[in-house]
Design a protein around this motif. Structure first.
Motif, short mmCIF file in Angstrom:
data_model
loop_
_atom_site.label_atom_id
_atom_site.label_comp_id
_atom_site.label_asym_id
_atom_site.label_seq_id
_atom_site.Cartn_x
_atom_site.Cartn_y
_atom_site.Cartn_z
N MET A 1 12.11 9.43 -9.81
CA MET A 1 10.83 9.00 -9.25
C MET A 1 10.66 9.37 -7.78
N ILE A 2 11.74 9.67 -7.11
CA ILE A 2 11.69 9.88 -5.67
C ILE A 2 10.69 10.97 -5.27
N PRO A 3 10.68 12.14 -5.93
CA PRO A 3 9.69 13.14 -5.52
C PRO A 3 8.24 12.66 -5.71
N LEU A 4 7.97 11.93 -6.78
CA LEU A 4 6.62 11.42 -7.00
C LEU A 4 6.26 10.34 -5.98
N ILE A 5 7.20 9.46 -5.69
CA ILE A 5 6.96 8.43 -4.68
C ILE A 5 6.68 9.08 -3.34
N ARG A 6 7.46 10.08 -3.01
CA ARG A 6 7.26 10.79 -1.73
C ARG A 6 5.86 11.39 -1.68
N ARG A 7 5.47 12.08 -2.73
CA ARG A 7 4.16 12.75 -2.74
C ARG A 7 3.01 11.75 -2.76
N GLU A 8 3.08 10.79 -3.69
CA GLU A 8 1.95 9.86 -3.88
C GLU A 8 1.86 8.79 -2.79
N PHE B 1 -0.78 -1.00 -7.73
CA PHE B 1 -0.49 -1.11 -9.16
C PHE B 1 -0.78 0.22 -9.86
N LEU B 2 -1.93 0.81 -9.62
CA LEU B 2 -2.32 2.04 -10.30
C LEU B 2 -1.43 3.22 -9.91
N LYS B 3 -1.07 3.31 -8.64
CA LYS B 3 -0.18 4.39 -8.19
C LYS B 3 1.18 4.27 -8.87
N PHE B 4 1.74 3.06 -8.88
CA PHE B 4 3.06 2.89 -9.48
C PHE B 4 2.99 2.94 -11.01
N LEU B 5 1.86 2.60 -11.58
CA LEU B 5 1.67 2.78 -13.02
C LEU B 5 1.74 4.27 -13.34
N LYS B 6 1.09 5.08 -12.53
CA LYS B 6 1.13 6.54 -12.70
C LYS B 6 2.55 7.07 -12.53
N ILE B 7 3.24 6.61 -11.50
CA ILE B 7 4.61 7.06 -11.25
C ILE B 7 5.51 6.65 -12.42
N GLY B 8 5.37 5.41 -12.87
CA GLY B 8 6.18 4.93 -13.99
C GLY B 8 5.88 5.64 -15.29
N ALA B 9 4.62 6.04 -15.48
CA ALA B 9 4.22 6.68 -16.74
C ALA B 9 4.64 8.14 -16.81
N PHE B 10 4.73 8.81 -15.68
CA PHE B 10 4.98 10.25 -15.70
C PHE B 10 6.36 10.64 -15.20
N ALA C 1 3.10 -3.57 -7.46
CA ALA C 1 3.83 -2.31 -7.54
C ALA C 1 4.95 -2.39 -8.58
N THR C 2 5.66 -3.50 -8.60
CA THR C 2 6.75 -3.67 -9.55
C THR C 2 6.22 -3.71 -10.98
N PHE C 3 5.17 -4.48 -11.20
CA PHE C 3 4.57 -4.55 -12.54
C PHE C 3 4.06 -3.18 -12.97
N GLY C 4 3.47 -2.45 -12.04
CA GLY C 4 2.96 -1.12 -12.35
C GLY C 4 4.04 -0.15 -12.76
N VAL C 5 5.17 -0.18 -12.09
CA VAL C 5 6.24 0.78 -12.41
C VAL C 5 6.98 0.41 -13.69
N VAL C 6 7.01 -0.87 -14.03
CA VAL C 6 7.75 -1.33 -15.21
C VAL C 6 6.91 -1.24 -16.49
N LEU C 7 5.63 -1.46 -16.38
CA LEU C 7 4.76 -1.54 -17.56
C LEU C 7 4.82 -0.30 -18.47
N PRO C 8 4.74 0.93 -17.94
CA PRO C 8 4.78 2.08 -18.85
C PRO C 8 6.08 2.16 -19.66
N SER C 9 7.20 1.94 -19.01
CA SER C 9 8.49 1.98 -19.72
C SER C 9 8.56 0.92 -20.80
N PHE C 10 8.10 -0.27 -20.47
CA PHE C 10 8.11 -1.36 -21.43
C PHE C 10 7.27 -1.00 -22.66
#
Length: 167
Positions: A30-37, A13-22, A85-94
């Motif tokens: 998001m692909i480069p961040l997903i690859r790195r993180e 959740f926290l990793k995908f929250l970070k990816i979604g937020a930045f 993971a899904t909730f984490g990536v969606v929450l920042p955009s929402f």
């Protein structure tokens, strides 16, 4: 859910929250961040598997960012990993859209706001190009692959062939 799986789900959740937020610009950005993180730092998926995960995520109905996070979450920690993971990536955009919607209509007459969004759009293009270059290095270099890429590009760009059919 056992304790270690709960900790893994929280970390997902926290990793995908970070990816979604930045990340601005959706799934491809998001692909480069997903690859790195996720692949390089955490090792939850193999770097070589990113292209396969991307192909499955593109083929599945729905937004690419959601599909990527759901797939990776499921592979890492099962059902609850997918949910977290899904909730984490969606929450920042929402949250960002909810807050911006309160102000955007009032301030859309300001020219500088238009410039900000134009700058973000330009940055997204660079992020997507970066992902294409890095993922392109993993594609086999054969004449057949080059011909397929060229035919697909021409068909989609000049003859309006559906990308779904090309896939």
């Amino acid at each position: 859910m056992e304790r270690s799986k709960g900790a893994l789900c929280l970390k997902l959740f926290l990793k995908f929250l970070k990816i979604g937020a930045f990340t601005f610009g959706g799934g491809y950005a998001m692909i480069p961040l997903i690859r790195r993180e996720i692949a390089l730092r955490e090792g939850w998926i193999e770097d070589k598997d990113i292209l396969d995960i991307l192909a499955v995520s593109e083929s599945t109905p729905g937004p690419l960012a959601v599909n990527l996070s759901t797939y990776i979450g499921a592979e890492t920690a099962g059902f609850w990993g997918a949910v977290c993971a899904t909730f984490g990536v969606v929450l920042p955009s929402f949250l960002i859209i909810a807050v911006l919607s309160l102000f955007i209509m009032q301030y859309q007459r300001f020219t500088w706001l238009t410039w900000v969004f134009d700058g973000i759009r330009a940055g997204v293009v660079v992020l997507i190009l970066n992902a294409v270059i890095k993922l392109g290095k993993q594609v086999p270099r054969t004449n057949f692959v080059a011909i397929v890429i060229l035919i697909d590009f021409l068909a989609a760009s000049f003859f309006n062939v559906s990308v779904i059919l090309l896939l």
